[in-house]
Motif scaffolding. Structure first.
Motif, PDB file in Angstrom:
ATOM      1  N   GLU A   1     -30.837  33.354  49.302  1.00  0.00           N
ATOM      2  CA  GLU A   1     -31.380  32.043  48.952  1.00  0.00           C
ATOM      3  C   GLU A   1     -31.329  31.832  47.453  1.00  0.00           C
ATOM      4  OE1 GLU A   1     -35.443  29.459  49.688  1.00  0.00           O
ATOM      5  OE2 GLU A   1     -35.547  31.627  49.532  1.00  0.00           O
ATOM      6  N   LEU A   2     -30.679  30.718  47.049  1.00  0.00           N
ATOM      7  CA  LEU A   2     -30.649  30.404  45.631  1.00  0.00           C
ATOM      8  C   LEU A   2     -32.008  29.881  45.208  1.00  0.00           C
ATOM      9  CD1 LEU A   2     -27.252  28.539  45.191  1.00  0.00           C
ATOM     10  CD2 LEU A   2     -27.742  30.967  44.927  1.00  0.00           C
ATOM     11  N   ASN A   3     -32.366  30.157  43.975  1.00  0.00           N
ATOM     12  CA  ASN A   3     -33.596  29.589  43.447  1.00  0.00           C
ATOM     13  C   ASN A   3     -33.287  28.204  42.879  1.00  0.00           C
ATOM     14  OD1 ASN A   3     -35.932  28.882  42.243  1.00  0.00           O
ATOM     15  ND2 ASN A   3     -35.846  30.449  40.635  1.00  0.00           N
ATOM     16  N   THR A   4     -33.439  27.187  43.762  1.00  0.00           N
ATOM     17  CA  THR A   4     -33.260  25.811  43.293  1.00  0.00           C
ATOM     18  C   THR A   4     -34.642  25.270  42.977  1.00  0.00           C
ATOM     19  OG1 THR A   4     -31.429  25.620  44.818  1.00  0.00           O
ATOM     20  CG2 THR A   4     -32.257  23.579  43.854  1.00  0.00           C
ATOM     21  N   PRO A   5     -34.947  25.100  41.709  1.00  0.00           N
ATOM     22  CA  PRO A   5     -36.335  24.792  41.355  1.00  0.00           C
ATOM     23  C   PRO A   5     -36.797  23.450  41.908  1.00  0.00           C
ATOM     24  CG  PRO A   5     -34.991  25.200  39.400  1.00  0.00           C
ATOM     25  CD  PRO A   5     -34.062  25.133  40.549  1.00  0.00           C
ATOM     26  N   LEU A   6     -38.032  23.435  42.320  1.00  0.00           N
ATOM     27  CA  LEU A   6     -38.677  22.219  42.798  1.00  0.00           C
ATOM     28  C   LEU A   6     -39.210  21.492  41.575  1.00  0.00           C
ATOM     29  CD1 LEU A   6     -39.080  21.575  45.799  1.00  0.00           C
ATOM     30  CD2 LEU A   6     -41.410  22.426  45.596  1.00  0.00           C
ATOM     31  N   PRO A   7     -39.292  20.165  41.635  1.00  0.00           N
ATOM     32  CA  PRO A   7     -39.843  19.483  40.451  1.00  0.00           C
ATOM     33  C   PRO A   7     -41.294  19.898  40.220  1.00  0.00           C
ATOM     34  CG  PRO A   7     -39.471  17.940  42.260  1.00  0.00           C
ATOM     35  CD  PRO A   7     -38.870  19.239  42.674  1.00  0.00           C
TER      36      PRO A   7
ATOM     37  N   ALA B   1     -39.351  23.041  38.080  1.00  0.00           N
ATOM     38  CA  ALA B   1     -38.684  22.533  36.893  1.00  0.00           C
ATOM     39  C   ALA B   1     -39.305  21.212  36.489  1.00  0.00           C
ATOM     40  CB  ALA B   1     -37.200  22.326  37.185  1.00  0.00           C
ATOM     41  N   ALA B   2     -39.511  21.050  35.182  1.00  0.00           N
ATOM     42  CA  ALA B   2     -40.008  19.773  34.684  1.00  0.00           C
ATOM     43  C   ALA B   2     -38.903  18.735  34.801  1.00  0.00           C
ATOM     44  CB  ALA B   2     -40.445  19.910  33.237  1.00  0.00           C
ATOM     45  N   ARG B   3     -39.277  17.478  34.903  1.00  0.00           N
ATOM     46  CA  ARG B   3     -38.274  16.427  35.005  1.00  0.00           C
ATOM     47  C   ARG B   3     -37.544  16.302  33.675  1.00  0.00           C
ATOM     48  NH1 ARG B   3     -38.578  10.155  34.179  1.00  0.00           N
ATOM     49  NH2 ARG B   3     -36.474   9.673  34.887  1.00  0.00           N
ATOM     50  N   VAL B   4     -36.212  16.243  33.746  1.00  0.00           N
ATOM     51  CA  VAL B   4     -35.429  16.013  32.546  1.00  0.00           C
ATOM     52  C   VAL B   4     -35.258  14.506  32.416  1.00  0.00           C
ATOM     53  CG1 VAL B   4     -33.252  16.460  31.392  1.00  0.00           C
ATOM     54  CG2 VAL B   4     -34.198  18.157  32.968  1.00  0.00           C
ATOM     55  N   PRO B   5     -35.785  13.922  31.342  1.00  0.00           N
ATOM     56  CA  PRO B   5     -35.702  12.457  31.256  1.00  0.00           C
ATOM     57  C   PRO B   5     -34.251  11.987  31.156  1.00  0.00           C
ATOM     58  CG  PRO B   5     -36.725  13.396  29.293  1.00  0.00           C
ATOM     59  CD  PRO B   5     -36.470  14.526  30.221  1.00  0.00           C
ATOM     60  N   ILE B   6     -33.995  10.836  31.737  1.00  0.00           N
ATOM     61  CA  ILE B   6     -32.641  10.283  31.748  1.00  0.00           C
ATOM     62  C   ILE B   6     -32.662   8.965  30.988  1.00  0.00           C
ATOM     63  CG2 ILE B   6     -30.818   9.380  33.239  1.00  0.00           C
ATOM     64  CD1 ILE B   6     -31.943  11.234  35.424  1.00  0.00           C
ATOM     65  N   PHE B   7     -31.693   8.800  30.104  1.00  0.00           N
ATOM     66  CA  PHE B   7     -31.638   7.569  29.313  1.00  0.00           C
ATOM     67  C   PHE B   7     -30.303   6.869  29.578  1.00  0.00           C
ATOM     68  CE2 PHE B   7     -34.152  10.779  27.140  1.00  0.00           C
ATOM     69  CZ  PHE B   7     -35.348  10.115  26.933  1.00  0.00           C
ATOM     70  N   PRO B   8     -30.178   6.167  30.680  1.00  0.00           N
ATOM     71  CA  PRO B   8     -28.872   5.587  30.997  1.00  0.00           C
ATOM     72  C   PRO B   8     -28.443   4.575  29.950  1.00  0.00           C
ATOM     73  CG  PRO B   8     -30.464   5.203  32.783  1.00  0.00           C
ATOM     74  CD  PRO B   8     -31.217   5.823  31.656  1.00  0.00           C
ATOM     75  N   ARG B   9     -27.168   4.663  29.583  1.00  0.00           N
ATOM     76  CA  ARG B   9     -26.639   3.764  28.566  1.00  0.00           C
ATOM     77  C   ARG B   9     -26.227   2.465  29.206  1.00  0.00           C
ATOM     78  NH1 ARG B   9     -21.107   4.932  26.069  1.00  0.00           N
ATOM     79  NH2 ARG B   9     -20.742   3.223  27.486  1.00  0.00           N
ATOM     80  N   ARG B  10     -26.185   1.444  28.407  1.00  0.00           N
ATOM     81  CA  ARG B  10     -25.788   0.128  28.878  1.00  0.00           C
ATOM     82  C   ARG B  10     -24.292   0.169  29.201  1.00  0.00           C
ATOM     83  NH1 ARG B  10     -27.749  -4.773  26.248  1.00  0.00           N
ATOM     84  NH2 ARG B  10     -26.520  -6.407  27.168  1.00  0.00           N
ATOM     85  N   VAL B  11     -23.892  -0.606  30.203  1.00  0.00           N
ATOM     86  CA  VAL B  11     -22.495  -0.600  30.596  1.00  0.00           C
ATOM     87  C   VAL B  11     -22.104  -2.009  31.023  1.00  0.00           C
ATOM     88  CG1 VAL B  11     -23.052   0.048  32.978  1.00  0.00           C
ATOM     89  CG2 VAL B  11     -20.818   0.611  32.060  1.00  0.00           C
ATOM     90  N   HIS B  12     -20.826  -2.330  30.826  1.00  0.00           N
ATOM     91  CA  HIS B  12     -20.319  -3.634  31.278  1.00  0.00           C
ATOM     92  C   HIS B  12     -19.198  -3.397  32.260  1.00  0.00           C
ATOM     93  CE1 HIS B  12     -22.502  -5.710  28.106  1.00  0.00           C
ATOM     94  NE2 HIS B  12     -22.147  -4.695  27.317  1.00  0.00           N
ATOM     95  N   GLY B  13     -18.995  -4.357  33.133  1.00  0.00           N
ATOM     96  CA  GLY B  13     -17.864  -4.214  34.037  1.00  0.00           C
ATOM     97  C   GLY B  13     -18.140  -4.871  35.361  1.00  0.00           C
ATOM     98  N   PHE B  14     -17.151  -4.754  36.241  1.00  0.00           N
ATOM     99  CA  PHE B  14     -17.207  -5.440  37.522  1.00  0.00           C
ATOM    100  C   PHE B  14     -18.414  -5.012  38.345  1.00  0.00           C
ATOM    101  CE2 PHE B  14     -16.226  -5.251  42.076  1.00  0.00           C
ATOM    102  CZ  PHE B  14     -16.056  -6.609  42.317  1.00  0.00           C
ATOM    103  N   PHE B  15     -18.613  -3.695  38.472  1.00  0.00           N
ATOM    104  CA  PHE B  15     -19.693  -3.228  39.354  1.00  0.00           C
ATOM    105  C   PHE B  15     -21.067  -3.523  38.767  1.00  0.00           C
ATOM    106  CE2 PHE B  15     -16.057  -0.618  40.673  1.00  0.00           C
ATOM    107  CZ  PHE B  15     -16.017  -0.987  42.001  1.00  0.00           C
TER     108      PHE B  15
END
Ligand code: SF4
Ligand code: SF4
Lengths: 293, 477
Positions: free
Chosen positions: A30-36, B12-26
């Motif tokens: 079992e891999l250690n996939t950390p939970l949040p 694991a602590a949440r790794v914050p995500i900072f999505p960049r602005r994007v332009h385009g069809f979708f």
């Protein structure tokens, strides 16, 4: 087999480069996939919540009861409060029921619905033990669904019967009738003849010869209460013997038993136990069951 | 030391995500879908629909108190809940259909979590700036400026969340009345509680949990694995074209590189914080923002678009061999998708059929089985039935009740002496006790069980509804 270890001595899976938990089933590790981490905190929060909850509300079982909780919360008290609130809400209807002319109750649809619903509840609590939950009665306990009444099936008669009961010793106004035990009065043969005659009255198979003999005995001993043709007498609570309905049974053996030893069914005086509105309500319910007159 | 050498925590602590602005069809497509879905959500309860007097004039209304569901010209009664069940089944199969053809398009474009998260990120970008500014702000110490930006961002989020929770309750009662009551603090407490709960969940899920909801809380990413196969069109990186990746400098070494310049644009715009170049991942919601980002890059460096694209994995070998991919319709039209469409359409047709075949009159019959029958003093046998009458028309109607059977039976209604008709108010049900009697010597009275049909019809002619049931004779076991 991968046998890499990291600084803390835990196994590392070569393909993914992820540390394993060390658990392995059939060689699959079992891999250690950390939970949040918020998940973990949520879990701790539920534990704290559970503690607070069991302190606030009744929870922990003790020898003779359970902890009461600091909120003073109790289902019993809630129900009592609910009942009080309900009664307060229905106060107008109760007053109306107490003032109502029960004979014309059906013309007031709302009140009638309330009375019948309340009566049904009273019936289930107090009457169903003898008369059955569907009011169909049983041997010795009248069926309240049919059109046969010992003491009358009008609204007023039903109220009287409910209020005072039958052959009880607690209410001086109770309905009272008593059939003699003919075993002490008549010979066995005579009783047999009378039984044949009674069976003839209600159109059952019978011995015509004995019935003819029984007719005379009936006229002398029974007709004063049950009527010349056995049609009964509600004034005295004497059952109709000429219809298809029997309280104790209409077969030869049961009739012989009835004539020999007589019957003595008792109904309590509910006026002494129920409130006036409950008496009226249960009468309305019984009247509405299909046999009311 | 590589990450593999580090001891890992179980959490694991949440790794914050900072999505960049994007332009385009979708990106434009997503803006349009956001505008339309949010518009539908916020506006629907305010559409009026005239149903006549004493009837709600709200086009879409879930009336829990009187258990009715109004949807424009359709009115669903509780016993017709199969319509809702059927629509849910259709929604489920529709999700299967779209997922097997186009991957997690639902997640990427129209899932409420995605729509509101997108809106929240829009606000975030408007107040705190684009990706780099946000990263800097995130790392900066608390300062008056940071406090001001954070508070104003949270305030706007909270307003949106409040509007979201607020709009929901309007579906359940007359919207204008409720709006007045809410403003005057006169509304029922359940309305306020609902608004508070929905405001809180919108604020937290859209503002702080975002991709965590998709990855950890939503079951769909797990189910989708069973819904997708190699023919599914899904967002993927043309690795055979992009690799080996590297910064393009002048000179011969650039020629040895693939088209990917490792600019990280695709990673920086991803709201899920993943690198699509690592291959298909559970986290990817196929929102296609990375396609827009990479296409932009390809245009600037003069390479063909589509390094990242909607593509089917089954086409990869062909494309690697230099052949063109198979036409899109061969991916979309497969036995599997055709089967899903067929099941979906079958449910739809069945519901439509049920919708147009239903009458505005109905009854359910429950025979009283306690006791099974009652013998009357003249020897006749009576059965009792509790009949629930439904008048689904907008006017009160006199309904006649009757019984049809092979042997003659008498019918009598409780409470109405003689008449076999009862008035049922508009748009209401009525419980009526019905007595059916068989004469003493009739076969129905002395037999076991006799089939019969109870019916109800409009006394002024018109619709009739019926139910088969049975009559218990004296021989019933
Ligand atoms: S990898 Fe691309 S398609 Fe997938 S979630 Fe990220 S941006 Fe959207
Ligand atoms: S955006 Fe395109 S070029 Fe840039 S890193 Fe991603 S795949 Fe490579």
């Amino acid at each position: 087999m991968s046998d890499d270890r990291n600084v803390s001595g835990n196994k590392v899976d070569q393909v993914t480069g992820t540390e394993t938990t060390g658990h392995s089933w059939d060689g699959i590790e079992e891999l250690n996939t950390p939970l949040p981490r918020w998940w973990l905190w949520t879990f701790y929060a539920t534990i704290i919540w559970a503690l607070i909850y069991t302190i606030a509300y009744p929870a922990w079982p003790l020898v003779t009861g359970a902890t009461a909780g600091v909120m003073g919360w109790s289902t019993r008290a809630n129900v009592a409060a609910d009942i009080v609130a309900h009664e307060a809400r229905n106060e107008d209807l109760v007053t109306a029921l107490l003032d109502a002319d029960m004979v014309t109750l059906q013309q007031n649809a709302d009140l009638n619905r309330y009375a019948v619903a309340r009566g049904a509840a009273v019936f289930r609590a107090h009457c169903s033990q003898c008369h059955g939950s569907g009011a169909a009665g049983a041997k010795g306990y009248p069926n309240l669904l049919d059109d046969d009444w010992l003491w009358g099936g009008s609204m007023e008669e039903i109220i009287y019967t409910v209020r005072h009961g039958i052959r009880n010793e607690t209410d001086a106004d109770a309905r009272y009738s008593q059939m003699p035990a003919f075993g002490e009065i008549l010979e066995k043969d005579q009783i047999g003849d009378v039984v044949e005659y009674v069976m003839a009255l209600s159109g059952e198979d019978h011995d015509a010869q004995r019935a003819a003999a029984g007719a005379e005995i009936f006229a002398d001993n029974c007709a004063s209460c049950h009527g010349e043709s056995g049609q009964g007498d509600r004034e005295q609570g004497a059952p109709n013997l000429a219809d298809a309905i029997w309280l104790y049974g209409g077969d030869r053996a049961t009739l012989t038993e009835t004539v020999t030893n007589a019957r003595f069914g008792v109904m309590p005086a509910w006026g002494q136990r129920l409130s006036e509105e409950d008496v009226r309500a249960v009468a309305a319910y019984v009247h509405a069951l299909g046999g009311g007159e | 030391m590589s990450p593999a050498d580090q001891p890992q925590s179980l959490y694991a602590a949440r790794v914050p995500i900072f999505p960049r602005r994007v332009h385009g069809f979708f990106r434009n497509l997503k803006w349009w879908i956001m505008a339309i879905t949010l518009g539908i959500y916020y506006v629907t309860p305010w559409i009026r629909w005239d149903r006549g007097p004493d009837m709600p004039d709200q086009a879409v209304l879930v009336d829990l108190a009187s258990r009715r569901f109004y949807f424009f010209f359709i009115e669903i009664w509780p016993h017709e809940f199969y319509f809702v069940g059927g629509l849910l089944v259709m929604a489920g199969i529709g999700l299967f259909l779209f997922t097997s053809a186009l991957g997690r398009v639902w997640c990427g474009y129209s899932c409420p979590q995605t729509v509101w998260t997108d809106l929240f990120i829009l606000v975030e970008r408007w107040i705190e700036g684009d990706r780099n500014a946000r990263v800097r702000l995130h790392q900066a110490r608390w300062s008056p400026r940071k406090v001001r930006l954070r508070l104003s961002k949270w305030a706007v989020w909270l307003l949106i969340a409040l509007a979201t929770g607020g709009a929901w309750v309007f579906y359940f009662t007359d919207a204008p009345t409720l709006a007045r009551d809410l403003a005057g603090f006169q509304a029922p407490s359940v309305a306020y509680v609902t608004i508070v709960i929905l405001t809180a969940t919108t604020f937290v899920l859209g503002g702080f949990m975002r991709e965590q909801v998709c990855i950890y809380m939503c079951p769909w990413p797990r189910i989708q694995a069973a819904m997708m196969d190699a023919d599914t069109l899904t967002v993927a990186y043309r690795e055979w074209r992009g690799e080996p990746r590297g910064k393009h400098r002048k000179g011969a070494e650039a020629d040895a590189l693939g088209d990917c310049i490792d600019c990280m644009a695709c990673v920086n715009v991803c709201p899920m914080g993943i690198d699509i170049r690592d291959g298909q991942q559970m986290e990817c919601i196929t929102c296609a923002l990375c396609i827009d980002a990479c296409d932009d890059v390809m245009e600037r460096i003069g390479k063909p678009r589509g390094l990242i694209d909607y593509l089917a994995l089954s086409d990869a070998p062909r494309e690697m061999a230099g052949e063109p991919p198979r036409p899109v319709w061969t991916h979309v039209l497969r036995p599997r998708t055709i089967l899903y469409t067929a099941i979906w359409a079958a449910f739809g047709l069945a519901l439509l059929y049920a919708l147009f075949m239903r009458t505005d009159l109905g009854l359910t019959v429950s025979p009283v089985r306690n006791p099974t029958f009652v013998v009357q003093s003249d020897g006749s046998v009576r059965n009792i039935y509790d009949v629930r009458l439904r008048n689904m028309a907008g006017n009160a109607r006199l309904l006649r009740i009757g019984v049809t059977s092979a042997t003659p039976l008498d019918i009598e209604l409780e409470g109405s002496s003689g008449s076999a008709a009862v008035e049922v108010p508009a748009n209401a049900t009525l419980l009526q006790r019905v007595y059916v009697t068989a004469t003493p010597s009739s076969p129905a009275a002395s037999g076991d069980s006799t089939p019969l049909t109870l019916w109800v019809e409009d006394a002024n002619g018109g619709t009739r509804a019926l139910r088969d049931t049975s009559f218990n004779g004296r021989n019933t076991r």
